[in-house]
Write an enzyme that holds these catalytic residues in place. Structure first.
Site, PDB file in Angstrom:
ATOM      1  N   LYS A 299      34.939  33.832  52.308  1.00 20.84           N
ATOM      2  CA  LYS A 299      35.756  34.944  51.675  1.00 20.84           C
ATOM      3  C   LYS A 299      37.318  34.800  52.359  1.00 20.84           C
ATOM      4  O   LYS A 299      37.342  34.328  53.394  1.00 20.84           O
ATOM      5  CB  LYS A 299      35.364  36.331  51.708  1.00 20.84           C
TER       6      LYS A 299
ATOM      7  N   ARG B 168      24.351  36.290  51.686  1.00 21.19           N
ATOM      8  CA  ARG B 168      24.394  35.566  50.495  1.00 21.19           C
ATOM      9  C   ARG B 168      25.521  34.587  50.570  1.00 21.19           C
ATOM     10  O   ARG B 168      26.658  35.167  51.166  1.00 21.19           O
ATOM     11  CB  ARG B 168      24.952  36.691  49.244  1.00 21.19           C
TER      12      ARG B 168
HETATM   13  N1  HH2 Z   1      30.374  38.582  46.401  1.00 22.07           N
HETATM   14  C1  HH2 Z   1      30.641  37.813  45.349  1.00 22.07           C
HETATM   15  C2  HH2 Z   1      29.935  38.096  44.223  1.00 22.07           C
HETATM   16  N2  HH2 Z   1      28.443  38.679  44.230  1.00 22.07           N
HETATM   17  N3  HH2 Z   1      27.232  40.025  45.184  1.00 22.07           N
HETATM   18  C3  HH2 Z   1      26.657  40.624  46.484  1.00 22.07           C
HETATM   19  N4  HH2 Z   1      25.577  41.619  46.326  1.00 22.07           N
HETATM   20  N5  HH2 Z   1      27.448  40.643  47.657  1.00 22.07           N
HETATM   21  C4  HH2 Z   1      28.577  40.223  47.646  1.00 22.07           C
HETATM   22  O1  HH2 Z   1      29.372  39.754  48.729  1.00 22.07           O
HETATM   23  C5  HH2 Z   1      29.153  39.341  46.359  1.00 22.07           C
HETATM   24  C6  HH2 Z   1      28.381  39.310  45.340  1.00 22.07           C
HETATM   25  C7  HH2 Z   1      31.927  37.117  45.361  1.00 22.07           C
HETATM   26  O2  HH2 Z   1      31.733  35.810  45.753  1.00 22.07           O
HETATM   27  P1  HH2 Z   1      31.480  34.349  44.674  1.00 22.07           P
HETATM   28  O3  HH2 Z   1      30.135  34.438  43.911  1.00 22.07           O
HETATM   29  O4  HH2 Z   1      31.287  33.139  45.512  1.00 22.07           O
HETATM   30  O5  HH2 Z   1      32.653  34.469  43.958  1.00 22.07           O
HETATM   31  P2  HH2 Z   1      32.981  34.879  42.450  1.00 22.07           P
HETATM   32  O6  HH2 Z   1      32.799  36.351  42.378  1.00 22.07           O
HETATM   33  O7  HH2 Z   1      34.585  34.443  42.358  1.00 22.07           O
HETATM   34  O8  HH2 Z   1      32.210  34.208  41.485  1.00 22.07           O
END
Ligand code: HH2
Length: 259
Positions: free
Chosen positions: A204, A239
């Site tokens: 992040k 995660r």
């Molecule tokens: N962060 C993201 C997405 N889903 N779910 C939970 N429970 N906790 C988190 O911190 C979280 C999440 C964001 O990360 P990422 O999936 O890599 O990115 P994007 O939302 O751009 O797909």
């Protein structure tokens, strides 16, 4: 928990696994690396992201959830939409990871109850489109804690047994660097609610900022540092995009933590 993003625009791996076959292969590789859960998502929640129509989200995630679940993996579906969650549960997912904590689609709680699924309820200030526009709190930890307690009560009121609910402070979701650090520093206060706590710091932007402006691909050291500290403060689910190195670090950290 290994991240399987089936999106063209996720902040750190957007487009890399957008084809179903590539996403399935990636999920299987994360399982080989030691992931206990694969979190499949078809809608980016990065700051400013545009919402994805339901049919498109279904088209992205269903061909990925099915084969990963059929291969014997524990799969969570990262969605806020009841129709997407229903189809993913039908295809073999057993956990609903909702970054809106049942705020965007309250019917999702009833579905989780009816299907005896687990759910992860996450804190976010507002919605992805606007959440990073000057987020403010009096005391970020007590406000996030009160929010999560209220959402837990809501879920239980809708018939989801408390034992099936995990909570997540939502690192990066409507938070400044200072807010993220405060939440990690005082994570034990969220753990004290009494439910398993999920943390998502992987790659992040606050990690990049703190390390002097590092891009997504160079944030693994920060990802490891924050996950190890979260483990020490009682988090249960981590995660991450880079399962093998984080698992190594967590295994060693866990061996030194006296519980
Ligand atoms: N962060 C993201 C997405 N889903 N779910 C939970 N429970 N906790 C988190 O911190 C979280 C999440 C964001 O990360 P990422 O999936 O890599 O990115 P994007 O939302 O751009 O797909």
């Amino acid at each position: 928990m290994g991240v399987v993003n089936v999106t063209p625009d996720s902040f750190s791996d957007g487009g890399q696994y957008f084809e179903a076959d590539a996403a399935v292969e990636h999920g299987l590789a994360l399982m080989e690396e030691g992931a206990a859960i694969l979190d499949v998502g078809g809608e980016s929640t990065r700051p400013g992201a545009a919402p994805v129509p339901e049919e498109e989200e279904l088209r992205r995630v269903l061909p990925v959830v099915g084969p990963l679940a059929a291969a014997g993996n524990r799969v969570s579906i990262d969605t806020s939409k009841v129709a997407v969650a229903r189809a993913a549960l039908d295809a073999g997912a057993t956990i609903v990871n909702d970054v809106s904590a049942f705020r965007f689609d309250p019917g999702l709680a009833g579905l989780v109850a009816e299907r005896q699924a687990h759910c992860c309820l996450m804190h976010m200030l507002g919605e992805p489109r606007t959440m990073q526009e000057d987020p403010r709190y009096e005391d970020v930890v007590s406000e996030v804690k009160a929010f999560l307690e209220e959402r837990l009560d809501f879920a239980v009121g809708e018939g989801v047994p408390e034992e099936r609910v995990w909570l997540d402070p939502g690192i990066g979701f409507g938070k400044t660097v200072g807010h993220n650090l405060e939440l990690l520093r005082r994570l034990d206060e969220i753990v004290a609610i009494g439910r398993p706590v999920v943390v998502g710091t992987s790659r992040k932007s606050f990690l990049g900022k703190l390390a002097g402006g590092k891009p997504e691909g160079e944030r693994l050291p920060g990802t490891i540092a924050t996950n190890v500290l979260a483990l020490e403060r009682g988090a249960s689910v981590f995660r991450v995009h880079d399962v093998a190195p984080v698992l190594d670090a967590l295994t060693i950290a866990a061996a030194t933590v006296n519980r």
